[in-house]
Scaffold this active site. Structure first.
Site, PDB file in Angstrom:
ATOM      1  N   GLU A   1      19.552 -12.749  14.913  1.00 35.27           N
ATOM      2  CA  GLU A   1      19.380 -13.195  16.294  1.00 35.27           C
ATOM      3  C   GLU A   1      20.718 -13.467  16.975  1.00 35.27           C
ATOM      4  O   GLU A   1      20.901 -13.177  18.150  1.00 35.27           O
ATOM      5  CB  GLU A   1      18.493 -14.449  16.356  1.00 35.27           C
ATOM      6  CG  GLU A   1      17.026 -14.175  16.069  1.00 35.27           C
ATOM      7  CD  GLU A   1      16.382 -13.202  17.054  1.00 35.27           C
ATOM      8  OE1 GLU A   1      16.870 -13.083  18.196  1.00 35.27           O
ATOM      9  OE2 GLU A   1      15.394 -12.550  16.679  1.00 35.27           O
TER      10      GLU A   1
ATOM     11  N   CYS B   1       0.690   0.476  27.492  1.00 27.51           N
ATOM     12  CA  CYS B   1       0.867  -0.976  27.324  1.00 27.51           C
ATOM     13  C   CYS B   1      -0.433  -1.701  26.975  1.00 27.51           C
ATOM     14  O   CYS B   1      -1.433  -1.565  27.672  1.00 27.51           O
ATOM     15  CB  CYS B   1       1.439  -1.555  28.615  1.00 27.51           C
ATOM     16  SG  CYS B   1       1.729  -3.326  28.488  1.00 27.51           S
TER      17      CYS B   1
ATOM     18  N   TYR C   1      16.527 -20.455  22.697  1.00 22.03           N
ATOM     19  CA  TYR C   1      15.982 -19.169  22.247  1.00 22.03           C
ATOM     20  C   TYR C   1      16.141 -18.999  20.737  1.00 22.03           C
ATOM     21  O   TYR C   1      15.181 -18.674  20.024  1.00 22.03           O
ATOM     22  CB  TYR C   1      16.648 -17.983  22.983  1.00 22.03           C
ATOM     23  CG  TYR C   1      16.270 -16.710  22.282  1.00 22.03           C
ATOM     24  CD1 TYR C   1      14.973 -16.217  22.397  1.00 22.03           C
ATOM     25  CD2 TYR C   1      17.157 -16.067  21.419  1.00 22.03           C
ATOM     26  CE1 TYR C   1      14.572 -15.087  21.686  1.00 22.03           C
ATOM     27  CE2 TYR C   1      16.762 -14.943  20.704  1.00 22.03           C
ATOM     28  CZ  TYR C   1      15.472 -14.467  20.848  1.00 22.03           C
ATOM     29  OH  TYR C   1      15.074 -13.375  20.132  1.00 22.03           O
TER      30      TYR C   1
ATOM     31  N   ASP D   1      13.376 -14.689  25.326  1.00 18.62           N
ATOM     32  CA  ASP D   1      14.593 -13.959  25.689  1.00 18.62           C
ATOM     33  C   ASP D   1      14.317 -13.115  26.933  1.00 18.62           C
ATOM     34  O   ASP D   1      13.251 -13.227  27.546  1.00 18.62           O
ATOM     35  CB  ASP D   1      15.082 -13.100  24.510  1.00 18.62           C
ATOM     36  CG  ASP D   1      14.140 -11.938  24.222  1.00 18.62           C
ATOM     37  OD1 ASP D   1      13.033 -11.887  24.804  1.00 18.62           O
ATOM     38  OD2 ASP D   1      14.521 -11.057  23.428  1.00 18.62           O
TER      39      ASP D   1
ATOM     40  N   THR E   1      24.174  -7.646  22.291  1.00 13.21           N
ATOM     41  CA  THR E   1      24.495  -6.394  21.592  1.00 13.21           C
ATOM     42  C   THR E   1      23.228  -5.569  21.394  1.00 13.21           C
ATOM     43  O   THR E   1      22.173  -6.127  21.102  1.00 13.21           O
ATOM     44  CB  THR E   1      25.124  -6.703  20.206  1.00 13.21           C
ATOM     45  OG1 THR E   1      26.180  -7.639  20.395  1.00 13.21           O
ATOM     46  CG2 THR E   1      25.699  -5.461  19.566  1.00 13.21           C
TER      47      THR E   1
HETATM   48  S1  SF4 Z   1       1.305  -3.014  32.284  1.00 12.30           S
HETATM   49 FE1  SF4 Z   1       3.297  -2.202  32.774  1.00 12.30          FE
HETATM   50  S2  SF4 Z   1       4.338  -3.791  33.965  1.00 12.30           S
HETATM   51 FE2  SF4 Z   1       2.560  -4.733  32.953  1.00 12.30          FE
HETATM   52  S3  SF4 Z   1       3.407  -5.611  31.085  1.00 12.30           S
HETATM   53 FE3  SF4 Z   1       2.628  -3.572  30.592  1.00 12.30          FE
HETATM   54  S4  SF4 Z   1       4.384  -2.175  30.834  1.00 12.30           S
HETATM   55 FE4  SF4 Z   1       4.894  -4.119  31.828  1.00 12.30          FE
END
Ligand code: SF4
Length: 379
Positions: A55, A226, A138, A156, A61
């Site tokens: 960490e 995501c 952190y 972070d 870096t």
């Molecule tokens: S949906 Fe898109 S903007 Fe929302 S957290 Fe996931 S990657 Fe990030």
């Protein structure tokens, strides 16, 4: 901006908005991490010492750049006791290229304190960790969560960006108030759900990986991949380009320098910097904090007692620190009077001897110009 009809809880807390992530989203995030996690040497360990070292190295870096430093460091400094006893020059040499050398100095100071006050171990106690040199909220959170599996937030830049977008928080993420709201959202989540150690360890790293590979800092986030997309407010409200907001940093101070690369055959004159301040205790080429022409350089060195035989202009270079920039001119200088006594902080070294010294990457242009570094394997 936050819409109550969505599954988010929205409340007033000490005058601040309070945000809570959906438990189902967090579970999806951890499942995503378990399938997609990046492989790093510090993830193959349960040792809090390894978490701490990684960490500290990872601050400022790039992750990929840290891997070889981490492996080499652990080979030579396998535990806290060895770290507490390491010579400063050896530590600086191990750190060379990572920059921000105060991190290395604080590691050693911290190891000494751990030997004196904590039996040579990192305490499993957030408040005690915060009292140690170089450990802020952190790092303390990361050691608690990743090292010990204890439910503490490790917030972070990645976590700030991901959660600012997820909650559609448009406030400046450099401000403590914004960081506090986001930290509190994770604390509240932990308090309500009481996850087990493995979940805590994985969630902390899941945020980091999501921020590094999906909800990325530069360029468009990859929302289609995501696990948080279903309830991500920035995605839904088309705010991903506006969030996170970061206020501009103050402009860096520019310092003009002239370096004197004084050499005698294969030997170079170096000087050790003072023990405090920027690049404390490291070696550098001598020089002055102003731009000098070739003529002025000769005059300056003559005043210092050097008999300058030959002077050659070298490439200019620039090095950017967090708050300042060095803009450097440099001259290679040959002198005729090598019997001039060296100052206490000066040494004359050949290439082989130079391998043992830490030279900051600020001087990379000249290290490369003279091919003064052998490969890492030879160190
Ligand atoms: S949906 Fe898109 S903007 Fe929302 S957290 Fe996931 S990657 Fe990030």
């Amino acid at each position: 901006m936050i819409r109550l009809e969505r599954a988010f809880l929205f409340a007033m807390y000490n005058g601040n908005r309070m945000y809570e992530p959906e438990a189902a989203d967090i579970e999806r995030l951890v499942s995503w991490y378990r399938k997609n996690k990046r492989s790093f040497p510090w993830r193959d360990t349960k040792d809090p010492y390894h978490v701490w070292i990684s960490e500290i190295m990872l601050q400022q870096t790039r992750t990929e750049a840290v891997i070889s430093y981490f492996e080499r460091f652990l080979k030579q400094v396998p535990d806290i006791e060895t770290l507490s006893l390491i010579e400063d020059d050896d530590l600086n040499r191990l750190w060379e290229g990572l920059g921000y050398y105060s991190r290395a100095r604080n590691l050693k100071k911290c190891a000494i304190k751990l030997m004196e006050e904590h039996g040579g171990r990192l305490p499993e106690d957030y408040e005690a960790l915060l009292k140690l040199p170089g450990i802020g909220p952190y790092t303390a959170g990361a050691i608690m969560a990743i090292g010990f599996g204890r439910p503490y937030p490790a917030i972070d830049g990645n976590v700030l960006r991901v959660l600012a977008r997820y909650f559609a928080i448009e406030d400046d993420i450099r401000q403590d108030a914004t960081k506090n709201v986001i930290t509190k959202s994770v604390e509240d989540y932990y308090r309500k759900t009481e996850p087990d150690q493995a979940f805590v360890k994985d969630l902390s790293q899941a945020f980091m990986d999501l921020g590094a590979t999906v909800c990325i800092p530069n360029g468009a986030p990859r929302c289609d991949l995501c696990p948080l997309r279903e309830n991500c407010q920035a995605y839904e409200q088309k705010l991903i380009e506006k969030i996170p907001y970061r206020s501009p940093l103050k402009q860096r101070k520019i310092i003009d320098r002239t370096l004197f690369i004084i050499r005698n055959g294969d030997r170079f004159l170096l000087r050790k910097r003072e023990d405090k301040g920027l690049l404390a205790g490291l070696y550098e080429f001598s020089g002055v904090d102003e731009k000098l022409s070739a003529e002025k350089t000769k005059e300056y060195l003559a005043e210092k007692g050097y008999d300058v035989l030959h002077l050659k202009k070298l490439p200019d270079s620039k090095h950017v620190f967090s708050h300042i920039e060095w803009h450097m001119d440099a001259y290679e200088i040959k002198i005729g009077n090598w019997d001039i006594p060296l100052k206490e902080n000066e040494i004359l070294v050949n290439k082989k001897e130079l391998q043992k010294l830490a030279i900051p990457s600020a001087f990379k242009t000249y290290i490369e110009y003279y091919a003064l570094r052998e490969s890492e394997d030879e160190i």
